[in-house]
Design a protein around this motif. Structure first.
Motif, PDB file in Angstrom:
ATOM      1  N   PHE A  11       0.826  -1.204   0.000  1.00 23.14           N
ATOM      2  CA  PHE A  11       0.000   0.000   0.000  1.00 23.14           C
ATOM      3  C   PHE A  11       0.863   1.259   0.000  1.00 23.14           C
ATOM      4  CE2 PHE A  11      -1.755   3.424   2.604  1.00 23.14           C
ATOM      5  CZ  PHE A  11      -2.878   3.755   1.860  1.00 23.14           C
ATOM      6  N   SER A  12       1.923   1.262   0.805  1.00 23.46           N
ATOM      7  CA  SER A  12       2.769   2.450   0.900  1.00 23.46           C
ATOM      8  C   SER A  12       3.446   2.764  -0.431  1.00 23.46           C
ATOM      9  CB  SER A  12       3.817   2.273   2.005  1.00 23.46           C
ATOM     10  OG  SER A  12       4.563   1.093   1.813  1.00 23.46           O
ATOM     11  N   LEU A  13       3.880   1.726  -1.150  1.00 20.95           N
ATOM     12  CA  LEU A  13       4.519   1.951  -2.443  1.00 20.95           C
ATOM     13  C   LEU A  13       3.511   2.464  -3.466  1.00 20.95           C
ATOM     14  CD1 LEU A  13       7.422   1.655  -3.422  1.00 20.95           C
ATOM     15  CD2 LEU A  13       6.809  -0.566  -4.384  1.00 20.95           C
ATOM     16  N   LEU A  14       2.295   1.925  -3.430  1.00 23.66           N
ATOM     17  CA  LEU A  14       1.238   2.390  -4.332  1.00 23.66           C
ATOM     18  C   LEU A  14       0.870   3.843  -4.022  1.00 23.66           C
ATOM     19  CD1 LEU A  14      -0.861   1.816  -6.528  1.00 23.66           C
ATOM     20  CD2 LEU A  14      -2.379   0.942  -4.734  1.00 23.66           C
ATOM     21  N   ALA A  15       0.776   4.173  -2.725  1.00 24.07           N
ATOM     22  CA  ALA A  15       0.464   5.545  -2.328  1.00 24.07           C
ATOM     23  C   ALA A  15       1.557   6.505  -2.773  1.00 24.07           C
ATOM     24  CB  ALA A  15       0.271   5.613  -0.819  1.00 24.07           C
ATOM     25  N   ALA A  16       2.812   6.069  -2.687  1.00 22.20           N
ATOM     26  CA  ALA A  16       3.925   6.899  -3.134  1.00 22.20           C
ATOM     27  C   ALA A  16       3.836   7.170  -4.636  1.00 22.20           C
ATOM     28  CB  ALA A  16       5.249   6.225  -2.792  1.00 22.20           C
ATOM     29  N   ALA A  17       3.517   6.140  -5.407  1.00 17.77           N
ATOM     30  CA  ALA A  17       3.416   6.295  -6.859  1.00 17.77           C
ATOM     31  C   ALA A  17       2.265   7.222  -7.245  1.00 17.77           C
ATOM     32  CB  ALA A  17       3.230   4.920  -7.509  1.00 17.77           C
ATOM     33  N   LEU A  18       1.120   7.065  -6.586  1.00 21.53           N
ATOM     34  CA  LEU A  18      -0.029   7.922  -6.884  1.00 21.53           C
ATOM     35  C   LEU A  18       0.251   9.372  -6.499  1.00 21.53           C
ATOM     36  CD1 LEU A  18      -2.971   5.618  -5.709  1.00 21.53           C
ATOM     37  CD2 LEU A  18      -2.283   6.156  -8.061  1.00 21.53           C
ATOM     38  N   SER A  19       0.934   9.567  -5.374  1.00 23.21           N
ATOM     39  CA  SER A  19       1.292  10.924  -4.942  1.00 23.21           C
ATOM     40  C   SER A  19       2.238  11.573  -5.941  1.00 23.21           C
ATOM     41  CB  SER A  19       1.945  10.885  -3.553  1.00 23.21           C
ATOM     42  OG  SER A  19       1.048  10.396  -2.580  1.00 23.21           O
ATOM     43  N   LEU A  20       3.196  10.796  -6.449  1.00 26.36           N
ATOM     44  CA  LEU A  20       4.138  11.323  -7.442  1.00 26.36           C
ATOM     45  C   LEU A  20       3.410  11.716  -8.719  1.00 26.36           C
ATOM     46  CD1 LEU A  20       7.013  11.943  -8.333  1.00 26.36           C
ATOM     47  CD2 LEU A  20       7.240   9.541  -9.026  1.00 26.36           C
ATOM     48  N   CYS A  21       2.470  10.878  -9.154  1.00 27.25           N
ATOM     49  CA  CYS A  21       1.699  11.186 -10.367  1.00 27.25           C
ATOM     50  C   CYS A  21       0.894  12.470 -10.184  1.00 27.25           C
ATOM     51  CB  CYS A  21       0.766  10.024 -10.706  1.00 27.25           C
ATOM     52  SG  CYS A  21       1.617   8.546 -11.305  1.00 27.25           S
ATOM     53  N   ALA A  22       0.291  12.637  -9.015  1.00 27.60           N
ATOM     54  CA  ALA A  22      -0.476  13.849  -8.735  1.00 27.60           C
ATOM     55  C   ALA A  22       0.424  15.076  -8.739  1.00 27.60           C
ATOM     56  CB  ALA A  22      -1.199  13.712  -7.400  1.00 27.60           C
ATOM     57  N   PHE A  23       1.608  14.945  -8.172  1.00 30.84           N
ATOM     58  CA  PHE A  23       2.550  16.066  -8.156  1.00 30.84           C
ATOM     59  C   PHE A  23       2.975  16.435  -9.573  1.00 30.84           C
ATOM     60  CE2 PHE A  23       6.959  17.547  -8.301  1.00 30.84           C
ATOM     61  CZ  PHE A  23       6.851  18.703  -7.537  1.00 30.84           C
ATOM     62  N   ILE A  24       3.264  15.435 -10.376  1.00 37.79           N
ATOM     63  CA  ILE A  24       3.669  15.700 -11.764  1.00 37.79           C
ATOM     64  C   ILE A  24       2.544  16.410 -12.517  1.00 37.79           C
ATOM     65  CG2 ILE A  24       4.230  14.603 -13.968  1.00 37.79           C
ATOM     66  CD1 ILE A  24       5.745  12.454 -12.380  1.00 37.79           C
ATOM     67  N   GLY A  25       1.295  15.976 -12.264  1.00 38.37           N
ATOM     68  CA  GLY A  25       0.160  16.625 -12.906  1.00 38.37           C
ATOM     69  C   GLY A  25       0.062  18.098 -12.540  1.00 38.37           C
ATOM     70  N   ILE A  26       0.252  18.407 -11.259  1.00 40.48           N
ATOM     71  CA  ILE A  26       0.217  19.804 -10.819  1.00 40.48           C
ATOM     72  C   ILE A  26       1.379  20.589 -11.421  1.00 40.48           C
ATOM     73  CG2 ILE A  26       0.469  21.323  -8.812  1.00 40.48           C
ATOM     74  CD1 ILE A  26      -1.037  19.212  -7.198  1.00 40.48           C
ATOM     75  N   ALA A  27       2.571  19.993 -11.425  1.00 39.39           N
ATOM     76  CA  ALA A  27       3.743  20.666 -11.977  1.00 39.39           C
ATOM     77  C   ALA A  27       3.554  20.988 -13.460  1.00 39.39           C
ATOM     78  CB  ALA A  27       4.983  19.801 -11.774  1.00 39.39           C
ATOM     79  N   LEU A  28       2.993  20.059 -14.214  1.00 41.23           N
ATOM     80  CA  LEU A  28       2.748  20.296 -15.635  1.00 41.23           C
ATOM     81  C   LEU A  28       1.699  21.384 -15.841  1.00 41.23           C
ATOM     82  CD1 LEU A  28       2.754  16.632 -17.008  1.00 41.23           C
ATOM     83  CD2 LEU A  28       4.530  18.376 -17.298  1.00 41.23           C
ATOM     84  N   SER A  29       0.682  21.396 -14.982  1.00 39.43           N
ATOM     85  CA  SER A  29      -0.357  22.426 -15.086  1.00 39.43           C
ATOM     86  C   SER A  29       0.211  23.808 -14.803  1.00 39.43           C
ATOM     87  CB  SER A  29      -1.495  22.120 -14.102  1.00 39.43           C
ATOM     88  OG  SER A  29      -2.131  20.908 -14.429  1.00 39.43           O
TER      89      SER A  29
END
Length: 222
Positions: A11-29
């Protein structure tokens, strides 16, 4: 087979990956200047609550989330963990989370170089804006403490209270930065996500370390 995949994808690794994806989305926006509407709406709402009492409250939480206070709270928490609970590995975990989050924030600020808001500043501060250092530090500190203390709280009510208190500190510290005019909401949310990525990654490594240590101790007893 199920146990194999569970050990590889936790779960922790999945949460880390999802958090990274969300951050990348914000950074691109932010790079494409597509997030200004989100920022404008939240800034208008939060700064619309301005009053002398609210300003003092927000300044207090910004003060709590500043570097010196975070260091003091971390040291006090580490002393409690060591003196009252006798834990040493937890100290290394918490220190790694905070130091890593601080270094990551410094690197990301330089990499993105986003200027701070210039409209309606209540306090003055220099440096780059994205991601928010206060948001990253508060998420790392209170999230890390919640993870460590969770197993030591026997009651469900106590655990819920701890989680609510941790979330309240994290959210209010982030909100204070928007209220005081020194960060965009996307700075704060982006800080939460990248700090969450780092925290969950540290949790994954920490649990893997404990599992290996437990396996070595079991092997030595056989």
């Amino acid at each position: 087979m199920k146990n194999h995949w569970t050990s590889k994808i936790s779960f922790s690794l999945l949460a880390a990956a999802l958090s990274l994806c969300a951050f990348i989305g914000i950074a691109l926006s932010i790079s494409d200047n597509q997030i200004h509407r989100f920022d404008d709406v939240l800034i208008s709402w939060i700064q619309g609550m301005e009053s002398p009492g609210m300003t003092r409250w927000m300044q207090f939480f910004t003060w709590i989330g500043s570097g010196r206070q975070v260091v003091i709270i971390t040291i006090l928490a580490m002393l409690v963990l060591y003196l009252y609970l006798g834990h040493r590995r937890e100290l290394l975990f918490l220190a790694s989370v905070l130091v890593g989050s601080t270094l990551l924030n410094a690197l990301l600020k330089v990499a993105f170089g986003r200027a701070r808001p210039t409209i309606h500043r209540i306090i003055e501060i220099s440096g780059y804006s994205f991601p928010s250092g206060h948001s990253m530090a508060s998420f790392s500190l209170y999230g890390g403490l919640a993870f460590l203390i969770w197993k030591h709280i026997p009651s469900f009510t106590g655990r819920v209270f701890m989680m609510v208190a941790s979330a309240a500190f994290i959210l209010t510290i982030g909100m204070s930065r928007i209220y005081l005019g020194v960060h965009y909401p996307s700075d704060v949310v982006g800080g939460y996500f990248i700090s969450g990525c780092w925290l969950f990654t540290c949790i994954w490594f920490y649990r893997r370390y404990l599992q290996r240590l437990s396996g070595l101790q079991t092997s030595s007893l056989v």
